[in-house]
Write a protein that holds these residues in place. Structure first.
Motif, PDB file in Angstrom:
ATOM      1  N   PRO A  41      34.899  30.443  37.425  1.00 14.26           N
ATOM      2  CA  PRO A  41      33.476  31.137  37.135  1.00 14.26           C
ATOM      3  C   PRO A  41      33.401  32.198  38.299  1.00 14.26           C
ATOM      4  O   PRO A  41      33.979  32.294  39.241  1.00 14.26           O
ATOM      5  CB  PRO A  41      32.786  30.047  37.521  1.00 14.26           C
ATOM      6  CG  PRO A  41      33.335  28.856  37.616  1.00 14.26           C
ATOM      7  CD  PRO A  41      34.688  29.007  37.669  1.00 14.26           C
ATOM      8  N   SER A  42      32.366  33.303  37.741  1.00 15.35           N
ATOM      9  CA  SER A  42      32.086  34.240  38.813  1.00 15.35           C
ATOM     10  C   SER A  42      31.633  33.547  40.096  1.00 15.35           C
ATOM     11  O   SER A  42      30.635  32.790  40.019  1.00 15.35           O
ATOM     12  CB  SER A  42      31.426  35.110  37.956  1.00 15.35           C
ATOM     13  OG  SER A  42      30.968  36.316  38.841  1.00 15.35           O
ATOM     14  N   GLY A  43      32.326  34.214  41.214  1.00 12.70           N
ATOM     15  CA  GLY A  43      31.605  33.925  42.596  1.00 12.70           C
ATOM     16  C   GLY A  43      32.431  32.741  43.126  1.00 12.70           C
ATOM     17  O   GLY A  43      32.070  32.059  44.066  1.00 12.70           O
ATOM     18  N   GLY A  45      35.332  32.268  44.505  1.00 15.84           N
ATOM     19  CA  GLY A  45      36.401  32.860  45.591  1.00 15.84           C
ATOM     20  C   GLY A  45      37.505  33.174  45.179  1.00 15.84           C
ATOM     21  O   GLY A  45      38.423  33.287  46.021  1.00 15.84           O
ATOM     22  N   LYS A  46      37.903  33.722  44.017  1.00 18.17           N
ATOM     23  CA  LYS A  46      39.180  34.101  43.624  1.00 18.17           C
ATOM     24  C   LYS A  46      39.586  35.348  44.390  1.00 18.17           C
ATOM     25  O   LYS A  46      40.797  35.475  45.094  1.00 18.17           O
ATOM     26  CB  LYS A  46      39.377  34.227  41.872  1.00 18.17           C
ATOM     27  CG  LYS A  46      38.799  33.407  41.048  1.00 18.17           C
ATOM     28  CD  LYS A  46      38.805  33.734  39.811  1.00 18.17           C
ATOM     29  CE  LYS A  46      37.855  34.777  39.260  1.00 18.17           C
ATOM     30  NZ  LYS A  46      36.452  34.125  39.376  1.00 18.17           N
ATOM     31  N   SER A  47      38.842  36.440  44.357  1.00 17.78           N
ATOM     32  CA  SER A  47      39.117  37.476  45.015  1.00 17.78           C
ATOM     33  C   SER A  47      39.221  37.180  46.606  1.00 17.78           C
ATOM     34  O   SER A  47      40.052  37.756  47.420  1.00 17.78           O
ATOM     35  CB  SER A  47      38.127  38.739  45.005  1.00 17.78           C
ATOM     36  OG  SER A  47      37.883  38.913  43.557  1.00 17.78           O
ATOM     37  N   THR A  48      38.448  36.399  47.156  1.00 18.35           N
ATOM     38  CA  THR A  48      38.488  36.176  48.626  1.00 18.35           C
ATOM     39  C   THR A  48      39.641  35.508  49.002  1.00 18.35           C
ATOM     40  O   THR A  48      40.364  35.861  49.704  1.00 18.35           O
ATOM     41  CB  THR A  48      37.099  35.118  49.003  1.00 18.35           C
ATOM     42  OG1 THR A  48      35.984  35.763  48.636  1.00 18.35           O
ATOM     43  CG2 THR A  48      37.180  34.806  50.283  1.00 18.35           C
ATOM     44  N   LEU A  49      40.339  34.637  48.227  1.00 20.37           N
ATOM     45  CA  LEU A  49      41.530  33.977  48.470  1.00 20.37           C
ATOM     46  C   LEU A  49      42.721  35.015  48.205  1.00 20.37           C
ATOM     47  O   LEU A  49      43.446  34.867  49.023  1.00 20.37           O
ATOM     48  CB  LEU A  49      41.750  32.749  47.288  1.00 20.37           C
ATOM     49  CG  LEU A  49      42.664  31.789  47.426  1.00 20.37           C
ATOM     50  CD1 LEU A  49      42.908  31.492  48.885  1.00 20.37           C
ATOM     51  CD2 LEU A  49      42.908  30.738  46.311  1.00 20.37           C
ATOM     52  N   THR A 197      42.037  36.735  36.816  1.00 20.20           N
ATOM     53  CA  THR A 197      41.581  37.099  35.551  1.00 20.20           C
ATOM     54  C   THR A 197      40.326  36.115  35.275  1.00 20.20           C
ATOM     55  O   THR A 197      40.242  35.028  35.670  1.00 20.20           O
ATOM     56  CB  THR A 197      42.666  36.767  34.615  1.00 20.20           C
ATOM     57  OG1 THR A 197      42.432  37.218  33.455  1.00 20.20           O
ATOM     58  CG2 THR A 197      43.182  35.660  34.337  1.00 20.20           C
ATOM     59  N   HIS A 198      39.872  36.501  34.137  1.00 25.59           N
ATOM     60  CA  HIS A 198      38.732  35.672  33.680  1.00 25.59           C
ATOM     61  C   HIS A 198      39.317  35.515  32.174  1.00 25.59           C
ATOM     62  O   HIS A 198      38.452  34.778  31.587  1.00 25.59           O
ATOM     63  CB  HIS A 198      37.160  36.572  33.360  1.00 25.59           C
ATOM     64  CG  HIS A 198      36.689  36.504  34.781  1.00 25.59           C
ATOM     65  ND1 HIS A 198      35.972  35.543  35.183  1.00 25.59           N
ATOM     66  CD2 HIS A 198      36.435  37.613  35.526  1.00 25.59           C
ATOM     67  CE1 HIS A 198      35.311  35.766  36.351  1.00 25.59           C
ATOM     68  NE2 HIS A 198      35.713  37.022  36.532  1.00 25.59           N
ATOM     69  N   ASN A 199      40.413  35.881  31.539  1.00 27.54           N
ATOM     70  CA  ASN A 199      40.888  35.811  30.480  1.00 27.54           C
ATOM     71  C   ASN A 199      41.925  34.442  30.206  1.00 27.54           C
ATOM     72  O   ASN A 199      43.012  34.719  31.024  1.00 27.54           O
ATOM     73  CB  ASN A 199      41.401  36.957  29.998  1.00 27.54           C
ATOM     74  CG  ASN A 199      41.781  36.835  28.504  1.00 27.54           C
ATOM     75  OD1 ASN A 199      42.591  36.291  28.062  1.00 27.54           O
ATOM     76  ND2 ASN A 199      41.240  38.004  27.763  1.00 27.54           N
TER      77      ASN A 199
HETATM   78  N1  LIG Z   1      32.021  40.472  52.138  1.00 27.22           N
HETATM   79  C1  LIG Z   1      31.216  39.373  51.837  1.00 27.22           C
HETATM   80  N2  LIG Z   1      29.850  39.144  52.163  1.00 27.22           N
HETATM   81  C2  LIG Z   1      29.164  38.128  51.966  1.00 27.22           C
HETATM   82  N3  LIG Z   1      29.519  37.385  50.988  1.00 27.22           N
HETATM   83  C3  LIG Z   1      30.679  37.488  50.178  1.00 27.22           C
HETATM   84  C4  LIG Z   1      31.440  38.618  50.577  1.00 27.22           C
HETATM   85  N4  LIG Z   1      32.610  38.489  49.626  1.00 27.22           N
HETATM   86  C5  LIG Z   1      32.326  37.571  48.833  1.00 27.22           C
HETATM   87  N5  LIG Z   1      30.989  36.968  49.101  1.00 27.22           N
HETATM   88  C6  LIG Z   1      30.774  35.923  48.509  1.00 27.22           C
HETATM   89  O1  LIG Z   1      31.636  34.659  48.484  1.00 27.22           O
HETATM   90  C7  LIG Z   1      31.642  34.101  47.208  1.00 27.22           C
HETATM   91  C8  LIG Z   1      32.908  34.261  46.563  1.00 27.22           C
HETATM   92  O2  LIG Z   1      33.167  35.578  46.135  1.00 27.22           O
HETATM   93  P1  LIG Z   1      34.289  36.237  45.386  1.00 27.22           P
HETATM   94  O3  LIG Z   1      34.234  37.659  45.109  1.00 27.22           O
HETATM   95  O4  LIG Z   1      35.669  36.056  46.115  1.00 27.22           O
HETATM   96  O5  LIG Z   1      34.106  35.540  43.967  1.00 27.22           O
HETATM   97  P2  LIG Z   1      35.151  35.848  42.532  1.00 27.22           P
HETATM   98  O6  LIG Z   1      35.430  34.562  42.123  1.00 27.22           O
HETATM   99  O7  LIG Z   1      36.222  36.867  42.795  1.00 27.22           O
HETATM  100  O8  LIG Z   1      33.923  36.487  41.746  1.00 27.22           O
HETATM  101  P3  LIG Z   1      34.118  37.494  40.422  1.00 27.22           P
HETATM  102  O9  LIG Z   1      35.024  36.425  39.382  1.00 27.22           O
HETATM  103  O10 LIG Z   1      32.722  37.677  40.035  1.00 27.22           O
HETATM  104  O11 LIG Z   1      35.027  38.606  40.816  1.00 27.22           O
HETATM  105  C9  LIG Z   1      30.362  34.629  46.280  1.00 27.22           C
HETATM  106  O12 LIG Z   1      29.381  33.886  46.405  1.00 27.22           O
HETATM  107  C10 LIG Z   1      29.982  36.057  46.998  1.00 27.22           C
HETATM  108  O13 LIG Z   1      28.932  36.615  46.964  1.00 27.22           O
END
Ligand SMILES: Nc1ncnc2c1ncn2[C@@H]1O[C@H](COP(=O)(O)OP(=O)(O)OP(=O)(O)O)[C@@H](O)[C@H]1O
Length: 259
Positions: A41-43, A45-49, A197-199
């Motif tokens: 799901p969106s948010g 943490g995929k991009s963070t990881l 991805t979301h797909n």
């Molecule tokens: N630089 C930042 N400062 C504060 N919060 C952040 C930052 N980067 C990410 N977050 C928070 O960390 C969580 C994970 O974010 P992330 O972008 O990794 O999710 P995601 O799975 O990649 O989302 P999406 O699918 O919508 O791209 C979210 O709650 C986001 O708001």
């Protein structure tokens, strides 16, 4: 053998005095030369990881090693190629000059030049851009620019490619074409690819493993091995085995959303 090993990794963000636990207790091992997709799901943490693996961000807790080194060391040694949603191409450089840019910049500092084999012109031809070698980015469609971004990462010589939803801005048909082109190129060059991805179909079609994540806090809820034969062609999408994986992943994801 684990190439990227992540153990008990956690990441928090603070924004306007509020803490967000973006990742919690993440454990994962990724083999060298594998194609691994992250879906959730969106948010979650995929991009963070992805950024932590690529050395662009540090985790507060836990350990991560990439090729036995820290992500920051690997990043300094130009071992990562990034493919974002929209590629950054220099408008004053032609397609071929943009392709060659990472090689020009990276060669000086990279220690592992053996990986630097992919031919830029062959790669551009493989994605249907053979007639656009000397075109400028403004002369290309969004899908064509994205193709340049993807094959440029393969040509960069970096052994690990980090792709953050590279097809998300593209229309359905362009996306499908690029998916087939990407799998063909990857099967030829076998870089380690981390693909967000979301797909679901995309994840099954491309990957050796799909990592399903759940949110609040972001965790890995399941890792699914995709045991479909390679090389993968368009026909595999019509097979019952492919369909079963799609259904299984969809059910797992739905559980995470409903949890
Ligand atoms: N630089 C930042 N400062 C504060 N919060 C952040 C930052 N980067 C990410 N977050 C928070 O960390 C969580 C994970 O974010 P992330 O972008 O990794 O999710 P995601 O799975 O990649 O989302 P999406 O699918 O919508 O791209 C979210 O709650 C986001 O708001």
């Amino acid at each position: 053998m684990s190439y990227i090993s992540i153990s008990n990794l956690s990441k928090r963000f603070v924004r306007r005095g509020q803490w967000t636990e973006a990742l919690s207790s993440v454990d994962l091992n990724i083999a060298k030369g594998s194609f691994v997709s992250f879906i959730g799901p969106s948010g979650c943490g995929k991009s963070t990881l992805l950024r932590i693996i690529g050395g662009l961000m540090k985790a507060e807790e836990g350990g991560i090693k990439v090729g036995g080194r820290s992500p920051q060391e690997m990043q300094a040694d130009k071992q990562f190629g990034f493919v974002p949603q929209a590629p950054a191409l220099f408008p004053w450089r032609t397609v071929l000059q943009n392709m060659n840019l990472p090689r020009e910049v990276n060669k000086r500092s990279r220690t592992d030049l053996a990986e630097d084999e992919a031919d830029p012109i062959e790669l551009l031809q493989a994605v249907g851009l053979g007639d656009f070698l000397h075109a400028y980015p403004k002369e290309l469609s969004g899908g064509m620019r994205q193709r340049v971004g993807i094959v440029r990462a393969f040509a960069s010589g970096a052994p690990i490619l980090l792709m953050d939803e590279p097809f998300s801005a593209l229309d359905e048909i362009t996306r499908e074409v690029l998916m087939h082109q990407l799998v063909r190129i990857w099967e030829q060059h076998k870089k380690t690819v981390i693909f967000v991805t979301h797909n679901i179909q995309e994840a099954v079609y491309l990957s050796d493993q799909v990592v399903i994540m759940s949110s609040r806090p972001g965790r890995i809820s399941r890792v699914v091995d995709i045991d479909l034969p390679r090389p993968r062609g368009e026909k595999i999408i019509e097979s019952p085995e492919f369909y079963q994986y799609v259904v299984r992943l969809r059910e797992s994801l739905r559980e995470r959303w409903e949890a």
